[in-house]
Design a protein around this motif. Structure first.
Motif, PDB file in Angstrom:
ATOM      1  N   LYS A 344      24.349  30.229  -8.524  1.00 61.01           N
ATOM      2  CA  LYS A 344      23.053  29.709  -8.120  1.00 61.01           C
ATOM      3  C   LYS A 344      22.568  30.399  -6.855  1.00 61.01           C
ATOM      4  O   LYS A 344      21.370  30.729  -6.711  1.00 61.01           O
ATOM      5  CB  LYS A 344      23.132  28.196  -7.909  1.00 61.01           C
ATOM      6  N   GLU A 345      23.489  30.572  -5.879  1.00 55.75           N
ATOM      7  CA  GLU A 345      23.106  31.241  -4.638  1.00 55.75           C
ATOM      8  C   GLU A 345      22.679  32.677  -4.897  1.00 55.75           C
ATOM      9  O   GLU A 345      21.677  33.164  -4.315  1.00 55.75           O
ATOM     10  CB  GLU A 345      24.276  31.207  -3.649  1.00 55.75           C
ATOM     11  N   GLN A 346      23.428  33.343  -5.761  1.00 56.44           N
ATOM     12  CA  GLN A 346      23.061  34.725  -6.090  1.00 56.44           C
ATOM     13  C   GLN A 346      21.705  34.775  -6.781  1.00 56.44           C
ATOM     14  O   GLN A 346      20.857  35.632  -6.481  1.00 56.44           O
ATOM     15  CB  GLN A 346      24.132  35.365  -6.981  1.00 56.44           C
ATOM     16  N   ASN A 347      21.501  33.882  -7.719  1.00 48.78           N
ATOM     17  CA  ASN A 347      20.205  33.844  -8.410  1.00 48.78           C
ATOM     18  C   ASN A 347      19.075  33.545  -7.437  1.00 48.78           C
ATOM     19  O   ASN A 347      17.962  34.093  -7.545  1.00 48.78           O
ATOM     20  CB  ASN A 347      20.229  32.777  -9.510  1.00 48.78           C
ATOM     21  N   ALA A 348      19.344  32.638  -6.478  1.00 43.12           N
ATOM     22  CA  ALA A 348      18.304  32.317  -5.490  1.00 43.12           C
ATOM     23  C   ALA A 348      17.981  33.533  -4.622  1.00 43.12           C
ATOM     24  O   ALA A 348      16.805  33.812  -4.300  1.00 43.12           O
ATOM     25  CB  ALA A 348      18.777  31.144  -4.641  1.00 43.12           C
ATOM     26  N   SER A 349      19.014  34.274  -4.197  1.00 46.55           N
ATOM     27  CA  SER A 349      18.789  35.472  -3.380  1.00 46.55           C
ATOM     28  C   SER A 349      18.025  36.530  -4.163  1.00 46.55           C
ATOM     29  O   SER A 349      17.106  37.186  -3.646  1.00 46.55           O
ATOM     30  CB  SER A 349      20.115  36.011  -2.849  1.00 46.55           C
ATOM     31  N   LEU A 350      18.389  36.709  -5.414  1.00 43.40           N
ATOM     32  CA  LEU A 350      17.672  37.700  -6.243  1.00 43.40           C
ATOM     33  C   LEU A 350      16.222  37.285  -6.437  1.00 43.40           C
ATOM     34  O   LEU A 350      15.305  38.130  -6.399  1.00 43.40           O
ATOM     35  CB  LEU A 350      18.367  37.822  -7.597  1.00 43.40           C
ATOM     36  N   ASN A 351      15.974  36.037  -6.629  1.00 39.61           N
ATOM     37  CA  ASN A 351      14.609  35.558  -6.812  1.00 39.61           C
ATOM     38  C   ASN A 351      13.786  35.783  -5.535  1.00 39.61           C
ATOM     39  O   ASN A 351      12.584  36.133  -5.598  1.00 39.61           O
ATOM     40  CB  ASN A 351      14.602  34.082  -7.184  1.00 39.61           C
ATOM     41  N   SER A 352      14.415  35.539  -4.378  1.00 40.27           N
ATOM     42  CA  SER A 352      13.704  35.772  -3.118  1.00 40.27           C
ATOM     43  C   SER A 352      13.374  37.235  -2.946  1.00 40.27           C
ATOM     44  O   SER A 352      12.276  37.602  -2.471  1.00 40.27           O
ATOM     45  CB  SER A 352      14.536  35.246  -1.943  1.00 40.27           C
ATOM     46  N   LEU A 353      14.267  38.156  -3.301  1.00 40.37           N
ATOM     47  CA  LEU A 353      14.013  39.600  -3.192  1.00 40.37           C
ATOM     48  C   LEU A 353      12.876  40.004  -4.119  1.00 40.37           C
ATOM     49  O   LEU A 353      11.989  40.798  -3.741  1.00 40.37           O
ATOM     50  CB  LEU A 353      15.276  40.372  -3.535  1.00 40.37           C
ATOM     51  N   GLU A 354      12.898  39.486  -5.312  1.00 40.86           N
ATOM     52  CA  GLU A 354      11.839  39.823  -6.256  1.00 40.86           C
ATOM     53  C   GLU A 354      10.479  39.321  -5.768  1.00 40.86           C
ATOM     54  O   GLU A 354       9.441  39.983  -5.911  1.00 40.86           O
ATOM     55  CB  GLU A 354      12.143  39.229  -7.629  1.00 40.86           C
ATOM     56  N   ASP A 355      10.523  38.128  -5.160  1.00 41.87           N
ATOM     57  CA  ASP A 355       9.268  37.606  -4.609  1.00 41.87           C
ATOM     58  C   ASP A 355       8.755  38.477  -3.475  1.00 41.87           C
ATOM     59  O   ASP A 355       7.518  38.725  -3.354  1.00 41.87           O
ATOM     60  CB  ASP A 355       9.478  36.172  -4.110  1.00 41.87           C
ATOM     61  N   ASP A 356       9.667  38.945  -2.616  1.00 41.68           N
ATOM     62  CA  ASP A 356       9.265  39.826  -1.517  1.00 41.68           C
ATOM     63  C   ASP A 356       8.667  41.114  -2.061  1.00 41.68           C
ATOM     64  O   ASP A 356       7.605  41.604  -1.551  1.00 41.68           O
ATOM     65  CB  ASP A 356      10.450  40.130  -0.622  1.00 41.68           C
ATOM     66  N   LYS A 357       9.279  41.712  -3.074  1.00 38.75           N
ATOM     67  CA  LYS A 357       8.782  42.952  -3.660  1.00 38.75           C
ATOM     68  C   LYS A 357       7.397  42.723  -4.294  1.00 38.75           C
ATOM     69  O   LYS A 357       6.488  43.554  -4.157  1.00 38.75           O
ATOM     70  CB  LYS A 357       9.742  43.453  -4.717  1.00 38.75           C
ATOM     71  N   GLN A 358       7.287  41.601  -4.930  1.00 38.47           N
ATOM     72  CA  GLN A 358       6.029  41.333  -5.578  1.00 38.47           C
ATOM     73  C   GLN A 358       4.930  41.134  -4.538  1.00 38.47           C
ATOM     74  O   GLN A 358       3.779  41.533  -4.729  1.00 38.47           O
ATOM     75  CB  GLN A 358       6.163  40.061  -6.478  1.00 38.47           C
ATOM     76  N   GLY A 359       5.287  40.576  -3.408  1.00 40.36           N
ATOM     77  CA  GLY A 359       4.318  40.375  -2.324  1.00 40.36           C
ATOM     78  C   GLY A 359       3.878  41.693  -1.740  1.00 40.36           C
ATOM     79  O   GLY A 359       2.686  41.903  -1.403  1.00 40.36           O
ATOM     80  N   THR A 360       4.761  42.574  -1.513  1.00 37.85           N
ATOM     81  CA  THR A 360       4.431  43.882  -0.972  1.00 37.85           C
ATOM     82  C   THR A 360       3.568  44.646  -1.929  1.00 37.85           C
ATOM     83  O   THR A 360       2.599  45.340  -1.530  1.00 37.85           O
ATOM     84  CB  THR A 360       5.705  44.657  -0.658  1.00 37.85           C
ATOM     85  N   ILE A 361       3.904  44.495  -3.208  1.00 31.78           N
ATOM     86  CA  ILE A 361       3.075  45.198  -4.202  1.00 31.78           C
ATOM     87  C   ILE A 361       1.678  44.647  -4.220  1.00 31.78           C
ATOM     88  O   ILE A 361       0.682  45.374  -4.280  1.00 31.78           O
ATOM     89  CB  ILE A 361       3.728  45.079  -5.600  1.00 31.78           C
ATOM     90  N   ASP A 362       1.547  43.423  -4.126  1.00 34.25           N
ATOM     91  CA  ASP A 362       0.244  42.788  -4.130  1.00 34.25           C
ATOM     92  C   ASP A 362      -0.533  43.165  -2.866  1.00 34.25           C
ATOM     93  O   ASP A 362      -1.770  43.359  -2.884  1.00 34.25           O
ATOM     94  CB  ASP A 362       0.380  41.263  -4.235  1.00 34.25           C
ATOM     95  N   ALA A 363       0.169  43.308  -1.741  1.00 38.98           N
ATOM     96  CA  ALA A 363      -0.498  43.674  -0.498  1.00 38.98           C
ATOM     97  C   ALA A 363      -1.037  45.092  -0.550  1.00 38.98           C
ATOM     98  O   ALA A 363      -2.089  45.417   0.016  1.00 38.98           O
ATOM     99  CB  ALA A 363       0.475  43.499   0.704  1.00 38.98           C
ATOM    100  N   GLU A 364      -0.371  45.961  -1.148  1.00 39.16           N
ATOM    101  CA  GLU A 364      -0.839  47.324  -1.259  1.00 39.16           C
ATOM    102  C   GLU A 364      -2.051  47.370  -2.184  1.00 39.16           C
ATOM    103  O   GLU A 364      -2.980  48.165  -1.961  1.00 39.16           O
ATOM    104  CB  GLU A 364       0.296  48.199  -1.831  1.00 39.16           C
TER     105      GLU A 364
END
Length: 364
Positions: A344-364
């Motif tokens: 669960k912790e690993q899945n949560a960390s991966l989800n947070s990373l994906e959210d960060d990447k998606q945010g950066t992509i959206d910002a660009e």
């Protein structure tokens, strides 16, 4: 002249006839006198004989009362010895002798065989004292207690006795029991077994005669088959003889000793002796219900304890096998839970990373 001669002849004939008639009359009167005198003589002789016999009759009549008195005294003596003298109702001095019948059982050589049995129900005020008095009375009467049982409950305390007593002391023992306590219920029965005993005696004599004959036949038997046949018949006859003797001994013992069954009890509560047990007071009903519930609870607990005692070995085996399995499964479950938490912790960390990447992509 001729007529005169004829008249003389007639007169002569008449005279001869009158003479003959007078002679005949004289003879008949003499005969009557002789008959009368003979009859008088006979009457005198008979009267003389009567006068001669009269003293004898008087002497006999005088001797008769003495003979009757002697016979009466003899009869009185016999009646006194046999116990059969009776006094008439009018009070006169008379004696009656009852002679025994010739065909009685005693004349035939048999006495009456009577078996007596009595049942008594005796309520007493103090059971302990009454029991002691009963035992003393039994000992003094020469009797013995064959069977005894004692019981006690919330309502009464008592016991049941079976007593054997000699036949000649049966009535005296009953009278003694009545002195201890008047019986509430008394039942006395007698059984006449004389006919059965006589029949058994006759059968025994017949069987013994057959036994004697069979023994004689066995002594004369020359063949084995005949000897075996006589032996089998002899065994059957001897068995029947022993059965008859056993029955006769049983009857003799029961005739010699009578049986008395006594139920003696003491009321321990305030209810009367003959009260209806179904009519209970409120306190008695509450106490009865409380005792019943306690009895049910005790019975349930006892049943549980018995079940546990019976199942204890099985429970020990189950625990020995089940505890390691339970520890192992618990440890394994903990490991699996830890692995799930890591995933669960690993899945949560991966989800947070994906959210960060998606945010950066959206910002660009």
């Amino acid at each position: 002249m001729g007529v005169k001669k004829w008249g003389q002849k007639v007169a002569l004939l008449l005279a001869v006839c009158m003479l003959i008639g007078s002679l005949v009359a004289g003879c008949s009167s003499s005969k009557n006198d002789e008959t009368a005198s003979s009859s008088k003589q006979k009457m005198s002789s008979s009267s003389g004989a009567l006068t001669k016999e009269a003293p004898r009759a008087e002497s006999q009549n005088a001797a008769a009362p003495a003979a009757q008195a002697k016979a009466a005294s003899d009869l009185k003596g016999v009646a006194a010895e046999s116990g059969t003298a009776q006094t008439p109702a009018d009070g006169k001095d008379a004696t009656m002798t009852v002679m025994p019948a010739l065909g009685s059982d005693e004349a035939a050589g048999f006495n009456r065989k009577l078996i007596y049995r009595a049942n008594l129900v005796m309520p007493v005020d103090d059971y302990g004292k009454a029991q002691t008095a009963l035992r003393d009375l039994v000992t003094l009467s020469g009797a013995y207690i064959l069977q005894f049982s004692e019981n006690a409950n919330t309502g009464e305390r008592g016991g049941t006795y079976t007593i054997k007593v000699a036949a000649n002391g049966f009535v005296s023992l009953l009278d003694g029991l009545e002195k201890i306590s008047p019986s509430l219920q008394r039942n006395v029965q007698g059984q006449d077994v004389t006919e059965e005993y006589v029949d058994l005696s006759s059968r025994l004599k017949a069987k013994q005669l057959v036994e004697t004959r069979l023994l004689g036949f066995m002594e004369k038997a020359s063949k084995t088959d005949d000897l075996l046949a006589f032996s089998n018949e002899l065994s059957k006859v001897q068995e029947a003889i022993e059965q008859i003797k056993g029955r006769m001994r049983y009857l003799d013992q029961n005739v010699a000793y009578s049986t008395i069954e006594i139920r003696m009890y003491q009321q321990t509560d305030k209810k009367p002796l003959l009260s209806d047990p179904s009519k209970l007071s409120l306190n008695e009903r509450i106490q009865k219900a409380w005792n019943s519930s306690l009895n049910v609870l005790v019975a349930v607990l006892q049943g549980i304890l018995v079940f546990l005692a019976a199942a204890f070995p099985i429970l020990v085996i189950v625990l020995l096998i089940g505890i390691p399995i339970w520890v192992y499964r618990r440890k394994r479950n903990k490991q699996l839970a830890a692995m799930r938490n890591q995933l669960k912790e690993q899945n949560a960390s991966l989800n947070s990373l994906e959210d960060d990447k998606q945010g950066t992509i959206d910002a660009e």
